[in-house]
Design a protein around this motif. Structure first.
Motif, PDB file in Angstrom:
ATOM      1  N   ARG A   2      57.970 106.932 118.539  1.00 45.72           N
ATOM      2  CA  ARG A   2      57.847 105.790 119.444  1.00 45.72           C
ATOM      3  C   ARG A   2      58.664 104.611 118.933  1.00 45.72           C
ATOM      4  O   ARG A   2      59.304 103.898 119.705  1.00 45.72           O
ATOM      5  N   GLN A   3      58.640 104.368 117.604  1.00 49.16           N
ATOM      6  CA  GLN A   3      59.411 103.276 117.024  1.00 49.16           C
ATOM      7  C   GLN A   3      60.901 103.502 117.235  1.00 49.16           C
ATOM      8  O   GLN A   3      61.652 102.584 117.547  1.00 49.16           O
ATOM      9  N   TRP A   4      61.328 104.769 117.060  1.00 53.86           N
ATOM     10  CA  TRP A   4      62.739 105.131 117.247  1.00 53.86           C
ATOM     11  C   TRP A   4      63.167 104.837 118.676  1.00 53.86           C
ATOM     12  O   TRP A   4      64.219 104.239 118.918  1.00 53.86           O
ATOM     13  N   ARG A   5      62.343 105.232 119.651  1.00 56.47           N
ATOM     14  CA  ARG A   5      62.681 104.980 121.042  1.00 56.47           C
ATOM     15  C   ARG A   5      62.683 103.474 121.313  1.00 56.47           C
ATOM     16  O   ARG A   5      63.549 102.955 122.022  1.00 56.47           O
ATOM     17  N   SER A   6      61.737 102.761 120.749  1.00 61.57           N
ATOM     18  CA  SER A   6      61.627 101.326 120.967  1.00 61.57           C
ATOM     19  C   SER A   6      62.833 100.601 120.384  1.00 61.57           C
ATOM     20  O   SER A   6      63.377  99.674 121.004  1.00 61.57           O
ATOM     21  N   ASN A   7      63.281 101.001 119.206  1.00 58.89           N
ATOM     22  CA  ASN A   7      64.422 100.345 118.567  1.00 58.89           C
ATOM     23  C   ASN A   7      65.682 100.490 119.423  1.00 58.89           C
ATOM     24  O   ASN A   7      66.435  99.524 119.605  1.00 58.89           O
ATOM     25  N   PHE A   8      65.943 101.678 119.941  1.00 60.81           N
ATOM     26  CA  PHE A   8      67.144 101.888 120.734  1.00 60.81           C
ATOM     27  C   PHE A   8      67.066 101.135 122.059  1.00 60.81           C
ATOM     28  O   PHE A   8      68.082 100.615 122.551  1.00 60.81           O
ATOM     29  N   ARG A   9      65.911 101.073 122.653  1.00 61.41           N
ATOM     30  CA  ARG A   9      65.774 100.342 123.908  1.00 61.41           C
ATOM     31  C   ARG A   9      65.928  98.833 123.671  1.00 61.41           C
ATOM     32  O   ARG A   9      66.528  98.128 124.506  1.00 61.41           O
ATOM     33  N   THR A  10      65.433  98.366 122.562  1.00 67.31           N
ATOM     34  CA  THR A  10      65.608  96.954 122.229  1.00 67.31           C
ATOM     35  C   THR A  10      67.076  96.639 121.991  1.00 67.31           C
ATOM     36  O   THR A  10      67.588  95.604 122.435  1.00 67.31           O
ATOM     37  N   ALA A  11      67.767  97.545 121.291  1.00 68.24           N
ATOM     38  CA  ALA A  11      69.202  97.356 121.066  1.00 68.24           C
ATOM     39  C   ALA A  11      69.952  97.325 122.385  1.00 68.24           C
ATOM     40  O   ALA A  11      70.876  96.521 122.578  1.00 68.24           O
ATOM     41  N   LEU A  12      69.559  98.203 123.318  1.00 68.00           N
ATOM     42  CA  LEU A  12      70.198  98.234 124.637  1.00 68.00           C
ATOM     43  C   LEU A  12      69.992  96.904 125.361  1.00 68.00           C
ATOM     44  O   LEU A  12      70.949  96.356 125.950  1.00 68.00           O
ATOM     45  N   SER A  13      68.792  96.366 125.322  1.00 66.15           N
ATOM     46  CA  SER A  13      68.512  95.091 125.979  1.00 66.15           C
ATOM     47  C   SER A  13      69.351  93.962 125.380  1.00 66.15           C
ATOM     48  O   SER A  13      69.872  93.104 126.102  1.00 66.15           O
ATOM     49  N   THR A  14      69.514  93.982 124.062  1.00 63.69           N
ATOM     50  CA  THR A  14      70.306  92.949 123.390  1.00 63.69           C
ATOM     51  C   THR A  14      71.774  93.045 123.798  1.00 63.69           C
ATOM     52  O   THR A  14      72.426  92.025 124.083  1.00 63.69           O
ATOM     53  N   ILE A  15      72.300  94.263 123.851  1.00 69.25           N
ATOM     54  CA  ILE A  15      73.695  94.460 124.255  1.00 69.25           C
ATOM     55  C   ILE A  15      73.912  93.982 125.686  1.00 69.25           C
ATOM     56  O   ILE A  15      74.901  93.306 125.992  1.00 69.25           O
ATOM     57  N   LYS A  16      72.992  94.317 126.578  1.00 73.03           N
ATOM     58  CA  LYS A  16      73.117  93.908 127.979  1.00 73.03           C
ATOM     59  C   LYS A  16      73.038  92.382 128.126  1.00 73.03           C
ATOM     60  O   LYS A  16      73.685  91.795 129.011  1.00 73.03           O
ATOM     61  N   ALA A  17      72.266  91.733 127.267  1.00 71.86           N
ATOM     62  CA  ALA A  17      72.176  90.279 127.316  1.00 71.86           C
ATOM     63  C   ALA A  17      73.489  89.635 126.890  1.00 71.86           C
ATOM     64  O   ALA A  17      73.881  88.578 127.396  1.00 71.86           O
ATOM     65  N   ILE A  18      74.199  90.278 125.951  1.00 70.28           N
ATOM     66  CA  ILE A  18      75.491  89.767 125.489  1.00 70.28           C
ATOM     67  C   ILE A  18      76.591  90.052 126.514  1.00 70.28           C
ATOM     68  O   ILE A  18      77.412  89.188 126.824  1.00 70.28           O
ATOM     69  N   ASP A  19      76.592  91.282 127.068  1.00 69.51           N
ATOM     70  CA  ASP A  19      77.654  91.672 128.008  1.00 69.51           C
ATOM     71  C   ASP A  19      77.064  92.635 129.044  1.00 69.51           C
ATOM     72  O   ASP A  19      77.041  93.847 128.849  1.00 69.51           O
ATOM     73  N   PRO A  20      76.607  92.137 130.150  1.00 68.65           N
ATOM     74  CA  PRO A  20      75.961  92.993 131.162  1.00 68.65           C
ATOM     75  C   PRO A  20      76.943  93.886 131.916  1.00 68.65           C
ATOM     76  O   PRO A  20      76.518  94.783 132.648  1.00 68.65           O
ATOM     77  N   THR A  21      78.264  93.668 131.752  1.00 72.84           N
ATOM     78  CA  THR A  21      79.256  94.448 132.513  1.00 72.84           C
ATOM     79  C   THR A  21      79.661  95.730 131.802  1.00 72.84           C
ATOM     80  O   THR A  21      80.302  96.594 132.407  1.00 72.84           O
ATOM     81  N   ARG A  22      79.328  95.849 130.529  1.00 75.68           N
ATOM     82  CA  ARG A  22      79.806  97.000 129.759  1.00 75.68           C
ATOM     83  C   ARG A  22      78.861  98.191 129.935  1.00 75.68           C
ATOM     84  O   ARG A  22      77.676  98.103 129.618  1.00 75.68           O
ATOM     85  N   PRO A  23      79.375  99.345 130.431  1.00 72.74           N
ATOM     86  CA  PRO A  23      78.507 100.531 130.606  1.00 72.74           C
ATOM     87  C   PRO A  23      77.969 101.029 129.272  1.00 72.74           C
ATOM     88  O   PRO A  23      78.657 101.006 128.241  1.00 72.74           O
ATOM     89  N   THR A  24      76.732 101.496 129.294  1.00 73.15           N
ATOM     90  CA  THR A  24      76.092 102.004 128.077  1.00 73.15           C
ATOM     91  C   THR A  24      75.691 103.461 128.241  1.00 73.15           C
ATOM     92  O   THR A  24      75.419 103.935 129.348  1.00 73.15           O
ATOM     93  N   HIS A  25      75.678 104.142 127.101  1.00 72.08           N
ATOM     94  CA  HIS A  25      75.352 105.565 127.091  1.00 72.08           C
ATOM     95  C   HIS A  25      74.602 105.887 125.809  1.00 72.08           C
ATOM     96  O   HIS A  25      74.960 105.424 124.720  1.00 72.08           O
ATOM     97  N   TYR A  26      73.542 106.659 125.935  1.00 66.61           N
ATOM     98  CA  TYR A  26      72.867 107.204 124.754  1.00 66.61           C
ATOM     99  C   TYR A  26      72.227 108.524 125.156  1.00 66.61           C
ATOM    100  O   TYR A  26      71.292 108.548 125.973  1.00 66.61           O
ATOM    101  N   GLN A  27      72.695 109.590 124.583  1.00 68.18           N
ATOM    102  CA  GLN A  27      72.245 110.930 124.981  1.00 68.18           C
ATOM    103  C   GLN A  27      70.748 111.106 124.769  1.00 68.18           C
ATOM    104  O   GLN A  27      70.073 111.818 125.530  1.00 68.18           O
ATOM    105  N   GLY A  28      70.193 110.448 123.777  1.00 66.59           N
ATOM    106  CA  GLY A  28      68.773 110.596 123.485  1.00 66.59           C
ATOM    107  C   GLY A  28      67.858 110.103 124.585  1.00 66.59           C
ATOM    108  O   GLY A  28      66.684 110.486 124.650  1.00 66.59           O
ATOM    109  N   PHE A  29      68.386 109.246 125.478  1.00 66.08           N
ATOM    110  CA  PHE A  29      67.569 108.770 126.600  1.00 66.08           C
ATOM    111  C   PHE A  29      67.401 109.835 127.684  1.00 66.08           C
ATOM    112  O   PHE A  29      66.545 109.698 128.567  1.00 66.08           O
ATOM    113  N   GLY A  30      68.258 110.859 127.691  1.00 67.39           N
ATOM    114  CA  GLY A  30      68.141 111.904 128.693  1.00 67.39           C
ATOM    115  C   GLY A  30      68.724 111.487 130.024  1.00 67.39           C
ATOM    116  O   GLY A  30      69.595 110.622 130.109  1.00 67.39           O
TER     117      GLY A  30
END
Length: 560
Positions: A2-30
């Motif tokens: 759960r912590q692992w999933r939470s960390n990656f989702r938090t990182a995704l939110s931070t990246i989107k806050a910095i640059d919402p136009t950049r597409p993101t990908h993470y295979q672990g999200f399915g």
């Protein structure tokens, strides 16, 4: 977790806050509703499921295979099929190969034992042994057979035959911003692998995403027995930072329907003498001599102009396995071991010979091969020898376990080392397999047997050539044999080592001195797949132990 999933989702939110136009990908999200990234992503999804995802209305994001083919040693099958799907469905973003370059490291600690080390090559422990030694090119960036296959799958110009009878072809521009007038095109026509005519294409002005039909003005006066192929290609018209003017960026070869049946060879005026003794059958021809060993169930001598081309009892014997591709064959190798394919014990049940006519002798052989776990092979062979030195071979093979996956269904001959010159009409020049051959044209290729051994650092089965019409093995003095197809195209490999000699050698430098030429003639050969990290060979490229009939011919020839 759960912590692992939470960390990656938090990182995704931070990246989107910095640059919402950049597409993101993470295979672990399915994929699907639970995926917060901009791309749906999986690894090594099957071809069937990739197409299923492309047609699933519930999946609204671009679908990306962050890994879809694995290039470890002799592997990376079916990239052409995956790329056909990428081209067919806009919602498929594509995929990545694992990976570009073999991660081998030079180890010169022993100056007499230079190796390109993989895991454990420096004595380190623990290690992953072969696992990270993978790439489309070798560690020194010389080309592996994977390279032309991938280049062909990735080319940005598609070339299709629309109407071969009227010489019409469709050219499609798959670039996004470049008109095809930037790339001059040309064609060449071959007869049995020899170029007989060429021409330049008229300048094509095809916009990105568009296609156009063209007519190629070639002419053919077909010769009986000859095979004709047309090749269309496009080159760079100017130097680029990555390649020079004239570099080929796209090509496609097409077999043409102008072939005529081969003529019958005139009979040699001499006859055949048959001697059927207790332990052997002997056949004397005008300039050749053949001896068949009744106990072993195969030829012990094939002499042409006084030279025996066989090693001891080296005549054709059924061959069903291969020195496994690491790690891609290990799923199948487990059963090759369990069923005893590598140590089959052959018993000759019956040998019958007869003089069909003064110029024809027939030998019928029945053999039973016993492996392990009640696995049995029944092999019936008919050898028909004529006074021209032609041996026609008809094989009928049955197995007790039709679910078993084999490496091949074919035969192996052990030949004199002097038969070291190899040429063939088939796909080349590098090795190719049923699921890794679209990047290899049919042509007339020449090589030495030693150079047919693809230099994988870990020795394994290699050097296969698909769609072979004929192949020659010749001595420096011009004595040799020609292997010819009868009904279906063959797969042929000529190597300086047997599977037994290669299987347990860790580094190529440790291979023993070659004892001779090992010739494999196959009717079916297992694809290479990507199982080291991904899928097994796809269903069309599996070889099941089912009843099989196949034929081929051996033509003796000499320096006369």
């Amino acid at each position: 977790m759960r912590q692992w999933r939470s960390n990656f989702r938090t990182a995704l939110s931070t990246i989107k806050a910095i640059d919402p136009t950049r597409p993101t990908h993470y295979q672990g999200f399915g994929i699907g509703k639970g995926n917060p990234a901009d791309l749906d992503s999986e690894m090594y999804t099957s071809v069937q499921d990739v197409e299923k995802n492309a047609n699933d209305p519930a999946l609204t994001k671009p679908f990306y295979l962050c890994e879809y083919a694995h290039a470890m040693f002799n592997s990376m099958g079916s990239v052409d099929i995956y790329n056909d799907l990428f081209d067919k469905y806009p919602q498929l973003l594509g995929g990545a190969i694992w990976e570009w370059q073999d991660q081998g490291i030079y180890n010169d600690r022993d100056p007499n034992h230079h190796i390109t080390a993989f895991g454990g090559g420096f004595g380190e422990y623990p290690n992953d042994q072969y696992f990270i030694h993978k790439g489309v090119v070798f560690s020194d960036r010389s080309l592996k057979p994977h390279y032309p296959e991938l280049k062909h799958a990735y080319q940005w110009i598609s070339i299709r035959a629309k109407d071969l009878e009227h010489k019409v072809f469709t050219i499609k521009n798959r670039y996004q911003f470049t008109n095809l007038n930037a790339f001059p095109g040309k064609w060449e026509l071959t007869e049995d692998g020899t170029v007989i005519s060429t021409g330049d294409l008229a300048a094509l002005s095809i916009d990105p995403g568009k296609e156009e039909d063209i007519t190629i003005p070639y002419t053919i006066q077909p010769k009986p027995g000859a095979a004709y192929f047309l090749r269309i290609s496009f080159d760079l018209s100017a130097d680029q930072i990555w390649a020079k003017k004239g570099y080929e960026i796209a090509e496609q070869q097409f077999e043409l329907p102008q072939g005529l049946p081969a003529p019958l060879e005139p009979a040699n005026p001499g006859g055949l003498t048959l001697t059927d003794a207790k332990n052997e059958v002997k056949i004397k021809g005008p300039d050749f001599f053949i001896e068949f060993d009744k106990e072993k169930g195969t030829f012990s001598k094939i002499e042409k102009d006084g030279q025996n081309i066989l090693r001891d009892a080296g005549g054709p014997m059924l061959h069903l396995w291969r020195a496994p591709h690491r790690k891609d064959d290990m799923w199948a190798d487990e059963n090759w071991e369990k069923k005893g394919l590598k140590t089959i014990q052959w018993v000759t049940d019956e040998v019958k010979s007869r003089q069909v006519s003064p110029k024809i002798v027939e030998i019928k052989v029945s053999l039973t091969g016993t492996g392990k776990q009640n696995f049995t092979v029944h092999h019936n062979v008919v050898y028909t020898i004529n006074s021209n030195g032609l041996i026609n071979v008809d094989n009928d093979v049955k197995f007790t376990d039709p679910t078993l996956i084999l490496a091949r269904i074919g035969v192996r001959l052990l030949l004199n080392k002097d038969l070291s010159q190899f040429d063939y009409l088939g796909r080349g020049p590098m090795e190719n397999y049923a699921d890794r051959k679209s990047g290899f044209d049919v042509g007339h290729y020449y090589n030495t047997v030693n150079k047919e051994l693809t230099p994988y650092e870990k020795p394994m089965e290699c050097g296969n050539h698909e769609d072979v019409r004929w192949a020659n093995l010749v001595t420096q003095k011009g004595v040799g044999i020609k292997i010819k197809k009868v009904d279906s195209l063959l797969q042929v490999a000529a190597l300086p080592y047997s599977d037994e000699e290669m299987e347990n050698v860790e580094y190529k430098i440790d291979l023993p001195k070659s004892k001779g030429t090992v010739l494999c003639i196959s009717h079916k050969t297992l694809g290479v797949g990507s199982w080291g990290c991904g899928p097994k060979p796809l269903e069309p490229y599996l070889v099941y132990a089912k009843p099989t009939n196949f034929s081929y011919q051996i033509q003796l020839f000499g320096n006369n």
